[in-house]
Design a protein around this motif. Sequence first.
Motif, short mmCIF file in Angstrom:
data_model
loop_
_atom_site.label_atom_id
_atom_site.label_comp_id
_atom_site.label_asym_id
_atom_site.label_seq_id
_atom_site.Cartn_x
_atom_site.Cartn_y
_atom_site.Cartn_z
N MET A 177 25.57 -26.52 -10.73
CA MET A 177 26.07 -25.98 -11.98
C MET A 177 26.06 -24.44 -11.97
SD MET A 177 24.68 -26.92 -15.72
CE MET A 177 25.01 -25.91 -17.10
N TRP A 178 24.87 -23.85 -11.67
CA TRP A 178 24.79 -22.39 -11.67
C TRP A 178 25.46 -21.79 -10.45
CZ3 TRP A 178 23.92 -21.93 -16.38
CH2 TRP A 178 22.92 -22.58 -17.05
N ASP A 179 25.57 -22.58 -9.37
CA ASP A 179 26.20 -22.08 -8.15
C ASP A 179 27.68 -21.79 -8.36
OD1 ASP A 179 23.81 -22.28 -6.81
OD2 ASP A 179 24.22 -24.30 -6.05
N GLU A 180 28.26 -22.41 -9.37
CA GLU A 180 29.69 -22.22 -9.64
C GLU A 180 29.98 -20.89 -10.33
OE1 GLU A 180 30.73 -25.65 -11.91
OE2 GLU A 180 30.17 -27.03 -10.32
N LEU A 181 28.96 -20.21 -10.83
CA LEU A 181 29.16 -18.93 -11.50
C LEU A 181 29.49 -17.85 -10.48
CD1 LEU A 181 26.16 -18.91 -14.00
CD2 LEU A 181 28.55 -19.34 -14.54
N THR A 182 30.42 -16.98 -10.84
CA THR A 182 30.75 -15.86 -9.96
C THR A 182 29.66 -14.80 -10.09
OG1 THR A 182 31.98 -14.63 -11.65
CG2 THR A 182 33.22 -16.27 -10.33
N LYS A 183 29.64 -13.88 -9.16
CA LYS A 183 28.67 -12.79 -9.19
C LYS A 183 28.81 -12.00 -10.49
CE LYS A 183 27.16 -8.71 -6.71
NZ LYS A 183 27.41 -7.75 -5.64
N GLU A 184 30.03 -11.77 -10.92
CA GLU A 184 30.28 -11.03 -12.16
C GLU A 184 29.76 -11.80 -13.38
OE1 GLU A 184 32.80 -11.61 -9.85
OE2 GLU A 184 32.59 -9.62 -8.97
N ASP A 185 29.96 -13.13 -13.39
CA ASP A 185 29.45 -13.96 -14.48
C ASP A 185 27.93 -13.87 -14.57
OD1 ASP A 185 31.95 -14.90 -15.26
OD2 ASP A 185 31.81 -16.74 -14.06
N LYS A 186 27.28 -13.94 -13.41
CA LYS A 186 25.82 -13.86 -13.38
C LYS A 186 25.34 -12.50 -13.88
CE LYS A 186 25.54 -16.99 -9.45
NZ LYS A 186 25.23 -17.10 -8.03
N GLU A 187 26.00 -11.44 -13.45
CA GLU A 187 25.62 -10.10 -13.89
C GLU A 187 25.80 -9.94 -15.40
OE1 GLU A 187 27.99 -7.55 -11.42
OE2 GLU A 187 26.67 -7.80 -9.68
N GLN A 188 26.90 -10.48 -15.93
CA GLN A 188 27.15 -10.41 -17.37
C GLN A 188 26.10 -11.20 -18.15
OE1 GLN A 188 31.18 -11.74 -17.91
NE2 GLN A 188 32.04 -9.72 -17.47
N ARG A 189 25.77 -12.40 -17.68
CA ARG A 189 24.76 -13.22 -18.36
C ARG A 189 23.41 -12.53 -18.35
NH1 ARG A 189 25.32 -19.36 -18.55
NH2 ARG A 189 27.54 -19.68 -18.40
N LEU A 190 23.06 -11.93 -17.20
CA LEU A 190 21.79 -11.24 -17.09
C LEU A 190 21.74 -10.02 -18.00
CD1 LEU A 190 19.03 -10.96 -15.83
CD2 LEU A 190 20.09 -9.81 -13.88
N GLU A 191 22.80 -9.25 -18.01
CA GLU A 191 22.86 -8.06 -18.88
C GLU A 191 22.74 -8.47 -20.35
OE1 GLU A 191 26.09 -4.64 -20.09
OE2 GLU A 191 26.15 -5.43 -18.06
N LEU A 192 23.43 -9.50 -20.75
CA LEU A 192 23.37 -9.98 -22.14
C LEU A 192 21.97 -10.51 -22.46
CD1 LEU A 192 24.91 -10.45 -24.75
CD2 LEU A 192 25.72 -12.62 -23.80
N TYR A 193 21.37 -11.25 -21.54
CA TYR A 193 20.02 -11.77 -21.74
C TYR A 193 19.02 -10.62 -21.92
CZ TYR A 193 15.54 -14.00 -20.60
OH TYR A 193 14.23 -14.43 -20.62
N LEU A 194 19.10 -9.61 -21.08
CA LEU A 194 18.18 -8.48 -21.18
C LEU A 194 18.34 -7.74 -22.51
CD1 LEU A 194 18.33 -7.14 -17.51
CD2 LEU A 194 16.49 -8.45 -18.59
N LYS A 195 19.57 -7.63 -23.00
CA LYS A 195 19.80 -7.01 -24.32
C LYS A 195 19.18 -7.86 -25.42
CE LYS A 195 24.03 -4.50 -23.25
NZ LYS A 195 25.47 -4.38 -23.49
#
Length: 164
Positions: free
Chosen positions: A1-19
């Motif tokens: 499931m998470w392997d299907e995320l692109t590098k950009e998707d992961k970076e966006q999710r992480l940035e949003l989570y940290l905010k």
Amino acid sequence: MWDELTKEDKEQRLELYLKRVDAFLAQVREWCSTRPLVLTEFLIGKGELAMPDYVVPALRIATLTGKKLGEVLPTGALTLTGAGQICIKVSIVNHRLSFQTDPRPIVDGKREPLILDGSYERKVRRGVNGDGWYWLENRALKLKPVTEALFFELLSDGARYEIE
């Protein structure tokens, strides 16, 4: 499931989570500012499956005499229960908070009613009335928005210390 995320998707999710974590910790600091409590911020390193390693802030909450009441620990940006997770760790009790987004579509500026179809996901989503941090009450499978009163109730659970 998470392997299907692109590098950009992961970076966006992480940035949003940290905010979202930063905003929640700021809210906790505000709630604690009127009480006789000492807050200590510290950093923790996180490694998640399919995500780059990252560092995130956490809070330790203690009395003025130094008795530790609990910690607010971010636990993950990628979770099955929501769009990020935080743990309120009190003694031997862990209360998990998950960031939820309102699943109901907006039609003509209003949220549509939530249709309960009996599925676990629908039952868990019961109680979500907007984006924010929620605590899953295990007994009722109902999400409760994290308010100041609920936060201190969870922090008092197992701490054997009444927070007024």
